[in-house]
Design a protein around this motif. Sequence first.
Motif, short mmCIF file in Angstrom:
data_model
loop_
_atom_site.label_atom_id
_atom_site.label_comp_id
_atom_site.label_asym_id
_atom_site.label_seq_id
_atom_site.Cartn_x
_atom_site.Cartn_y
_atom_site.Cartn_z
N ARG A 1 0.82 -1.21 0.00
CA ARG A 1 0.00 0.00 0.00
C ARG A 1 0.85 1.26 0.00
O ARG A 1 1.95 1.25 0.54
CB ARG A 1 -0.80 0.11 1.29
CG ARG A 1 -1.80 -0.85 1.57
CD ARG A 1 -2.48 -0.49 2.88
NE ARG A 1 -3.65 -1.33 2.99
CZ ARG A 1 -4.85 -0.97 2.57
NH1 ARG A 1 -5.05 0.20 2.06
NH2 ARG A 1 -5.86 -1.77 2.68
N LYS A 2 0.27 2.34 -0.51
CA LYS A 2 0.94 3.64 -0.41
C LYS A 2 0.86 4.15 1.02
O LYS A 2 1.83 4.60 1.59
CB LYS A 2 0.28 4.64 -1.35
CG LYS A 2 0.61 4.42 -2.80
CD LYS A 2 -0.01 5.51 -3.64
CE LYS A 2 0.28 5.30 -5.11
NZ LYS A 2 -0.35 6.31 -5.93
N ALA A 3 -0.34 4.10 1.57
CA ALA A 3 -0.55 4.60 2.93
C ALA A 3 -1.17 3.50 3.78
O ALA A 3 -1.74 2.54 3.26
CB ALA A 3 -1.49 5.81 2.91
N GLN A 4 -1.05 3.66 5.07
CA GLN A 4 -1.63 2.67 5.98
C GLN A 4 -3.15 2.78 5.96
O GLN A 4 -3.70 3.89 5.87
CB GLN A 4 -1.11 2.91 7.40
CG GLN A 4 -1.37 1.76 8.32
CD GLN A 4 -0.67 1.94 9.66
OE1 GLN A 4 -0.11 2.99 9.94
NE2 GLN A 4 -0.72 0.91 10.47
N ALA A 5 -3.84 1.65 6.04
CA ALA A 5 -5.30 1.63 6.00
C ALA A 5 -5.87 2.35 7.22
O ALA A 5 -5.33 2.25 8.31
CB ALA A 5 -5.81 0.20 5.95
N LYS A 6 -6.98 3.06 7.00
CA LYS A 6 -7.62 3.79 8.10
C LYS A 6 -8.36 2.83 9.01
O LYS A 6 -8.97 1.87 8.53
CB LYS A 6 -8.62 4.79 7.55
CG LYS A 6 -8.03 6.14 7.19
CD LYS A 6 -9.13 7.13 6.93
CE LYS A 6 -9.21 7.37 5.43
NZ LYS A 6 -10.29 8.23 5.04
N LYS A 7 -8.31 3.09 10.30
CA LYS A 7 -9.08 2.31 11.26
C LYS A 7 -10.43 2.99 11.43
O LYS A 7 -10.51 4.16 11.82
CB LYS A 7 -8.38 2.28 12.63
CG LYS A 7 -7.17 1.40 12.66
CD LYS A 7 -7.55 0.08 13.25
CE LYS A 7 -6.33 -0.80 13.37
NZ LYS A 7 -6.66 -2.18 13.52
N PHE A 8 -11.50 2.26 11.12
CA PHE A 8 -12.82 2.84 11.28
C PHE A 8 -13.24 2.74 12.74
O PHE A 8 -13.03 1.69 13.36
CB PHE A 8 -13.84 2.13 10.39
CG PHE A 8 -13.69 2.47 8.94
CD1 PHE A 8 -14.19 3.67 8.45
CD2 PHE A 8 -13.03 1.62 8.06
CE1 PHE A 8 -14.03 4.00 7.11
CE2 PHE A 8 -12.87 1.95 6.73
CZ PHE A 8 -13.38 3.15 6.25
N PRO A 9 -13.82 3.80 13.27
CA PRO A 9 -14.24 3.75 14.68
C PRO A 9 -15.43 2.80 14.85
O PRO A 9 -16.34 2.77 14.02
CB PRO A 9 -14.63 5.19 15.00
CG PRO A 9 -14.92 5.82 13.67
CD PRO A 9 -14.08 5.10 12.66
N LEU A 10 -15.39 2.00 15.93
CA LEU A 10 -16.47 1.06 16.21
C LEU A 10 -17.54 1.74 17.05
O LEU A 10 -17.23 2.56 17.91
CB LEU A 10 -15.94 -0.15 16.99
CG LEU A 10 -15.04 -1.11 16.24
CD1 LEU A 10 -14.45 -2.11 17.20
CD2 LEU A 10 -15.82 -1.84 15.16
#
Length: 156
Positions: free
Chosen positions: A2-11
């Motif tokens: 990946r170019k950037a790290q994947a976003k963590k979606f808030p639970l």
Amino acid sequence: MRKAQAKKFPLAPDPKFNDKQVTRFVNCLMWGGNKTVVLSAFYDALDKVTKISGTEEGYEVWKRALQNVTPAVEVRSRRIGGATFQIPSEVRPDRKISLSMKWLIRFSRERNGKTIADKLANEIIAAAKGEGGAYKKKEDTHRMAEANKAFSHFKI
């Protein structure tokens, strides 16, 4: 890569205990995408834990079980000069929670019992006492890291 790290979606926190960790556990437990069924099974398991333990609330026992199953160190394979070494390393905080939840769910599924609520309740009680498959997995992981301590200077 990946170019950037994947976003963590808030639970979103669960409706009963208002805890994001419960939501994360239920998401791991879920098969087939029916969250309401799994959520009710989880709440049933906690009710059974409360019934069996008597004095303690099921939610507190579950929290303690997760704490008991959480690993501090793990071994990672690293190839150095044609040989593969098992190198002990500390576990990241997010991965600690993830591993403990996965182990608790995996070993509860392997248990004897009629419903997932029964199996989960039994594994939660065992893990809270320091017994059961998930706790044994943590102990094995720690033992393996201790045995390979000599290779810790190869840090990843």
